[in-house]
Design an enzyme around this catalytic site. Structure first.
Site, short mmCIF file in Angstrom:
data_model
loop_
_atom_site.label_atom_id
_atom_site.label_comp_id
_atom_site.label_asym_id
_atom_site.label_seq_id
_atom_site.Cartn_x
_atom_site.Cartn_y
_atom_site.Cartn_z
N GLY A 10 0.82 -1.21 0.00
CA GLY A 10 0.00 0.00 0.00
C GLY A 10 0.85 1.26 0.00
O GLY A 10 2.09 1.19 0.14
N ASP A 35 -4.96 -12.87 3.97
CA ASP A 35 -6.17 -12.04 4.06
C ASP A 35 -6.41 -11.75 5.54
O ASP A 35 -6.68 -12.66 6.32
CB ASP A 35 -7.36 -12.81 3.47
N ILE A 36 -6.29 -10.46 5.95
CA ILE A 36 -6.37 -10.15 7.39
C ILE A 36 -7.77 -10.37 7.95
O ILE A 36 -7.99 -10.25 9.15
CB ILE A 36 -5.90 -8.72 7.72
N TYR A 60 -9.49 -0.75 4.31
CA TYR A 60 -10.46 -0.40 3.26
C TYR A 60 -10.58 1.11 3.31
O TYR A 60 -10.95 1.66 4.34
CB TYR A 60 -11.82 -1.05 3.55
N ASP A 104 -8.53 10.66 10.71
CA ASP A 104 -9.22 11.86 11.22
C ASP A 104 -10.72 11.75 11.02
O ASP A 104 -11.51 12.43 11.69
CB ASP A 104 -8.69 13.12 10.50
N TYR A 127 -17.25 4.90 6.64
CA TYR A 127 -15.81 4.62 6.71
C TYR A 127 -15.29 5.00 8.10
O TYR A 127 -14.61 4.23 8.78
CB TYR A 127 -15.05 5.40 5.62
N LYS A 131 -13.48 2.68 11.06
CA LYS A 131 -12.15 2.95 11.64
C LYS A 131 -12.26 3.11 13.16
O LYS A 131 -11.42 2.66 13.92
CB LYS A 131 -11.53 4.18 10.99
N1 LIG Z 1 -5.04 7.37 2.47
C1 LIG Z 1 -5.34 8.33 3.33
O1 LIG Z 1 -5.49 9.53 3.02
C2 LIG Z 1 -5.54 7.96 4.80
C3 LIG Z 1 -6.03 8.94 5.70
C4 LIG Z 1 -6.16 8.58 7.06
C5 LIG Z 1 -5.83 7.30 7.48
N2 LIG Z 1 -5.39 6.38 6.56
C6 LIG Z 1 -5.05 5.03 7.08
O2 LIG Z 1 -3.65 4.80 6.82
C7 LIG Z 1 -3.45 3.39 6.59
C8 LIG Z 1 -2.71 3.19 5.27
O3 LIG Z 1 -3.53 3.69 4.22
P1 LIG Z 1 -3.00 3.68 2.68
O4 LIG Z 1 -3.55 4.87 2.00
O5 LIG Z 1 -1.54 3.39 2.63
O6 LIG Z 1 -3.78 2.35 2.14
P2 LIG Z 1 -3.76 1.72 0.67
O7 LIG Z 1 -2.71 2.33 -0.15
O8 LIG Z 1 -5.16 1.74 0.19
O9 LIG Z 1 -3.31 0.20 0.97
C9 LIG Z 1 -4.18 -0.70 1.58
C10 LIG Z 1 -3.47 -2.04 1.59
O10 LIG Z 1 -4.33 -2.97 2.25
C11 LIG Z 1 -4.20 -4.20 1.58
N3 LIG Z 1 -5.38 -5.04 1.75
C12 LIG Z 1 -6.61 -4.81 1.27
N4 LIG Z 1 -7.42 -5.84 1.61
C13 LIG Z 1 -6.67 -6.72 2.33
C14 LIG Z 1 -6.93 -7.96 2.98
N5 LIG Z 1 -8.12 -8.50 2.97
N6 LIG Z 1 -5.92 -8.59 3.62
C15 LIG Z 1 -4.67 -8.06 3.62
N7 LIG Z 1 -4.36 -6.87 3.04
C16 LIG Z 1 -5.35 -6.21 2.41
C17 LIG Z 1 -4.08 -3.83 0.11
O11 LIG Z 1 -3.51 -4.97 -0.49
P3 LIG Z 1 -3.73 -5.33 -2.03
O12 LIG Z 1 -2.64 -4.60 -2.71
O13 LIG Z 1 -3.52 -6.79 -2.07
O14 LIG Z 1 -5.11 -4.87 -2.37
C18 LIG Z 1 -3.19 -2.59 0.20
O15 LIG Z 1 -1.85 -2.93 0.15
C19 LIG Z 1 -4.83 2.75 6.65
O16 LIG Z 1 -5.11 2.26 7.93
C20 LIG Z 1 -5.76 3.92 6.34
O17 LIG Z 1 -7.07 3.73 6.83
C21 LIG Z 1 -5.23 6.66 5.24
#
Ligand SMILES: NC(=O)c1ccc[n+]([C@@H]2O[C@H](COP(=O)([O-])OP(=O)(O)OC[C@H]3O[C@@H](n4cnc5c(N)ncnc54)[C@H](OP(=O)(O)O)[C@@H]3O)[C@@H](O)[C@H]2O)c1
Length: 284
Positions: A10, A35-36, A60, A104, A127, A131
């Site tokens: 990710g 798969d978590i 997600y 947030d 969402y 969280k």
């Molecule tokens: N993005 C933002 O702006 C934001 C803001 C606030 C908080 N966050 C939090 O920060 C963290 C990282 O976010 P990110 O943006 O880096 O996420 P991301 O790029 O969407 O990556 C999510 C990862 O989760 C994996 N995944 C999905 N379903 C899965 C499953 N069933 N089992 C195992 N792995 C699975 C995906 O794997 P695949 O490649 O196999 O699909 C992907 O590598 C998350 O907790 C998110 O909620 C993000």
């Protein structure tokens, strides 16, 4: 230390793999490895591996998709509530430290001056609810001796991850639009802090290597802003001369409500550099 990273492909996962590599044995699992949402598999594979630290960057993140689609909502609940719960149980079994990321969007955004770590979450979209409930599953296991860090962050940007679900950052999307359009409309609202994934990954390492107590931390780059203010800064740095029109949040017809001001206040950890400085590095 033996460090297990979930969601390793990710946006954040890729940066965590880089930052923790030096001096540690790092194992990165993505959905293709595990798969978590599969409890038995998680408990077995973690027990076999016996990591010292488990970092969950899997989630997600499709905020609008799960708001008006019940099937997607079920998936979001599995990934953002059951996943962290199963990882917490697995961590407890092998006496590992668990690090989990939240958002947030656990807050309603109705508070004028931002949210600190101890403020009570009150999410306004699905969402955000998933969280928040994921946070609660981890905190519930404190009583049984779980060692945990819960890092809330917001508006991630940085190099794109290797995962097919990883989203382009807001700044990438705006740069692409600036090549296609003479004028773009951007919401001048929904205040919160942009966070550079390399900075967040480094801060995560500093936190786990520090003697700070387990618990909730807000780790974001400094200075809060609206989407409109962010794109103005981007175009100023890139010297892009196109018209940016400010619009209200409601004018963008999106299924999920967004907090008006979900600025996270970092009271407990070192302040990170400003998002403007991090953006300059990212654009370089
Ligand atoms: N993005 C933002 O702006 C934001 C803001 C606030 C908080 N966050 C939090 O920060 C963290 C990282 O976010 P990110 O943006 O880096 O996420 P991301 O790029 O969407 O990556 C999510 C990862 O989760 C994996 N995944 C999905 N379903 C899965 C499953 N069933 N089992 C195992 N792995 C699975 C995906 O794997 P695949 O490649 O196999 O699909 C992907 O590598 C998350 O907790 C998110 O909620 C993000």
């Amino acid at each position: 230390m033996k460090i297990l990273i979930l969601g390793a492909k990710g946006n954040l996962g890729v940066q965590l793999m880089k930052v923790f590599a030096n001096g540690n044995e790092v194992i990165g699992w993505d959905r293709s490895e595990i798969d978590i949402t599969d409890r038995e598999l998680i408990l077995k594979k973690v027990d076999d591996l016996k990591p010292d630290v488990i970092i969950n960057a899997a989630a997600y993140n499709a905020v609008d998709k799960c708001e008006d689609n019940d099937e997607e909502y079920e998936l979001a609940k599995k990934l953002n509530i059951d996943g962290p719960k199963f990882l917490a149980e697995a961590a407890l079994n092998v006496k590992a430290i668990l690090i989990h990321y939240s958002s947030d969007y656990v807050f309603s955004g109705n508070k004028e001056d931002g949210y600190c770590e101890d403020d009570a979450p009150d999410p306004i979209n699905r969402y955000g609810k998933t969280k928040f409930f994921g946070e609660k599953k981890i905190i519930e296991l404190s009583g049984k001796g779980l060692k945990w860090y819960l890092i809330r962050t917001s508006k991630l940007f940085g190099p794109k991850g290797e995962s097919e679900v990883s989203k382009d950052s807001f700044f990438d999307v705006m740069l692409k639009l600036s090549k296609e359009k003479d004028e773009i409309n951007v919401v001048d609202g929904e205040k919160s802090c942009f966070t550079y994934t390399p900075d967040l990954a480094l801060a995560t390492r500093r936190l786990v290597e520090s003697d700070r107590g387990y618990g909730i931390y807000h780790i974001i780059n400094s200075n809060t802003c609206t989407w409109y203010e962010a794109v103005k800064e981007l175009f100023k740095i890139k010297n892009i001369q196109i018209k940016v029109k400010s619009i209200k949040s409601e004018q963008l017809d999106r299924p999920a409500k967004r907090p008006k001001n979900s600025t996270l206040l970092n009271i407990k950890f070192d302040q990170l550099r400003s998002w403007q400085e991090a953006l300059k590095e990212f654009l370089k």
